[in-house]
Design an enzyme around this catalytic site. Structure first.
Site, PDB file in Angstrom:
ATOM      1  N   PRO A 104     125.787 -25.140  32.825  1.00 24.92           N
ATOM      2  CA  PRO A 104     125.505 -26.422  33.489  1.00 24.92           C
ATOM      3  C   PRO A 104     124.536 -26.233  34.651  1.00 24.92           C
ATOM      4  O   PRO A 104     124.756 -25.372  35.509  1.00 24.92           O
ATOM      5  CB  PRO A 104     126.888 -26.865  33.992  1.00 24.92           C
ATOM      6  CG  PRO A 104     127.864 -26.146  33.129  1.00 24.92           C
ATOM      7  CD  PRO A 104     127.224 -24.832  32.825  1.00 24.92           C
ATOM      8  N   ALA A 156     126.967 -30.770  35.982  1.00 32.67           N
ATOM      9  CA  ALA A 156     128.145 -31.368  36.605  1.00 32.67           C
ATOM     10  C   ALA A 156     128.042 -32.884  36.528  1.00 32.67           C
ATOM     11  O   ALA A 156     127.098 -33.488  37.035  1.00 32.67           O
ATOM     12  CB  ALA A 156     128.256 -30.914  38.054  1.00 32.67           C
ATOM     13  N   CYS A 158     122.361 -28.750  37.361  1.00 31.87           N
ATOM     14  CA  CYS A 158     122.080 -30.111  37.803  1.00 31.87           C
ATOM     15  C   CYS A 158     120.589 -30.413  37.759  1.00 31.87           C
ATOM     16  O   CYS A 158     119.771 -29.610  38.199  1.00 31.87           O
ATOM     17  CB  CYS A 158     122.613 -30.326  39.208  1.00 31.87           C
ATOM     18  SG  CYS A 158     124.409 -30.368  39.275  1.00 31.87           S
ATOM     19  N   TYR A 198     133.226 -27.137  45.331  1.00 28.06           N
ATOM     20  CA  TYR A 198     133.461 -28.548  45.071  1.00 28.06           C
ATOM     21  C   TYR A 198     134.959 -28.846  45.170  1.00 28.06           C
ATOM     22  O   TYR A 198     135.747 -27.985  45.561  1.00 28.06           O
ATOM     23  CB  TYR A 198     132.850 -28.940  43.728  1.00 28.06           C
ATOM     24  CG  TYR A 198     131.349 -28.711  43.695  1.00 28.06           C
ATOM     25  CD1 TYR A 198     130.552 -29.037  44.801  1.00 28.06           C
ATOM     26  CD2 TYR A 198     130.716 -28.137  42.602  1.00 28.06           C
ATOM     27  CE1 TYR A 198     129.181 -28.815  44.790  1.00 28.06           C
ATOM     28  CE2 TYR A 198     129.340 -27.913  42.593  1.00 28.06           C
ATOM     29  CZ  TYR A 198     128.585 -28.251  43.690  1.00 28.06           C
ATOM     30  OH  TYR A 198     127.235 -28.028  43.681  1.00 28.06           O
TER      31      TYR A 198
END
Length: 354
Positions: free
Chosen positions: A23, A57, A25, A182
């Protein structure tokens, strides 16, 4: 046969090889809705031979975005645009995965190419970040609002609803983002959690938010489909989360129906001395895999086919995820097959190039 190109079956899903797109962003969406950029970004890597394609994300609620351009899945309106993406990924022979996330105390920052700094309160695009405790990530970041118990349940409900939408959008692999500073990581790391209730204090209390969230998601995510969790295996700083705790956590996650632990690290301490180098997070994956008897993925500074092959062949991880290297080379998996002297599984449209 090089181990990197062995298929891997988890539940009802079979990956054609052990190469995945990590992943990453892209910060390129309006109101969280996917668009042509996501289709081309993910679709190109699927056509490029990777076995697993995972979205960036994807926020489970608007305040869970890292920044205003993030992908989202907090609304039913996000589902149909994602169907187009998952359909194309599958047509290329790859598995379509989604990473659902909440940015917690690191939310509300500007676009990376605009500096990536926290948005000031007077900015019309700004919103209030949240976390387990009112501890900012670093100088200049917001002091997060401390979540009450009802608010915690509401966020867990948002994760649950996101999983339902992900299945409706056609994803057949789901990953919960529990790392990189996070929200879920904010709860289990003592660097960001100073609570004195059942969500803070000792190890059992600090992992409670993650376990409850995983349980809520697994209950609605189809039993036939794999579920993974990304963790930060260590905070790389004294007094923070450590690798031994990650092994203990992985054992508990396996009991909750998690099929694979995606092993990353760091992200919760701005000044942590992270020893970045080739394959620097592979020992985390290896330790979790052996200590918890669970499948793992590894990521970070993996660039060469021979390097990835060694990791899989020596059982240090079950999947190798590539990020920046696959930005540089969307066809990395095809080039890896060439390097390892295998038939190249290129799309028929590209065969003349290989």
């Amino acid at each position: 046969m090089p181990a990197l190109f062995d298929p891997l079956t988890i539940r009802s899903v079979t990956l054609r090889n052990r190469v995945g797109l990590s992943p990453m962003c892209q910060h390129s969406y309006r109101d969280g809705c996917s668009d042509d950029w996501l289709l081309v970004h993910l679709g190109t890597r699927a056509a490029g031979g990777a076995g697993l394609i995972i979205t960036e994300a994807t926020a489970v609620e608007p305040r869970g975005r890292i920044g205003p351009g993030d992908l989202g899945i907090w609304s039913d309106a996000h589902v149909d645009p994602l169907v187009r993406v998952t359909r194309f990924i599958k047509e290329q022979g790859a598995v379509a995965g989604i990473q659902i996330a909440h940015a917690g105390r690191k939310a509300c920052t500007d676009l990376p190419w605009a500096g990536g700094k926290p948005l000031l309160p007077e900015n019309p695009l700004a919103w209030q970040a949240v976390g387990p405790s009112p501890l900012p990530f670093a100088d200049g970041y917001q002091t997060p609002h401390e979540l009450g118990k009802q608010e915690i349940r509401e966020i867990q409900d948002a994760f649950r609803a996101a999983a339902v939408r992900a299945a409706a959008a056609g994803f057949n692999w789901l990953e919960i983002h529990g790392g990189h500073g996070y929200l879920i990581h904010n709860f289990y790391s003592p660097l960001s959690n100073r609570r004195t209730d059942e969500y803070g204090g000792d190890f059992e209390n600090r992992i409670r938010f993650m376990l409850e969230t995983v349980r809520a998601v697994r209950a609605v995510w189809p039993d036939s489909l794999p579920m993974a969790v990304r963790i930060s295996g260590t905070d790389w700083i004294e007094g923070g989360w450590c690798l031994d705790e990650s092994v203990r956590l992985a054992r508990r996650l396996k009991q909750e129906g998690v099929d694979l632990i995606d092993c990353s690290s760091g992200g919760n301490a701005a000044t942590a001395p992270i020893p970045v180098g080739a394959g620097y997070q592979v020992p985390i994956s290896e330790a979790v895999r052996k200590g918890a008897d669970v499948l793992t993925a590894t990521v970070g500074m993996i660039t060469a086919p021979e390097q990835a092959e060694e990791i899989i062949r020596n059982h240090r991880a079950d999947i190798v995820l590539l990020g920046r290297q696959m930005l540089r080379d969307p066809y990395w998996a095809l080039h890896a097959a060439q390097a390892l002297k295998l038939p190249v599984p290129a799309p028929v449209q590209y065969l003349r190039g290989f």
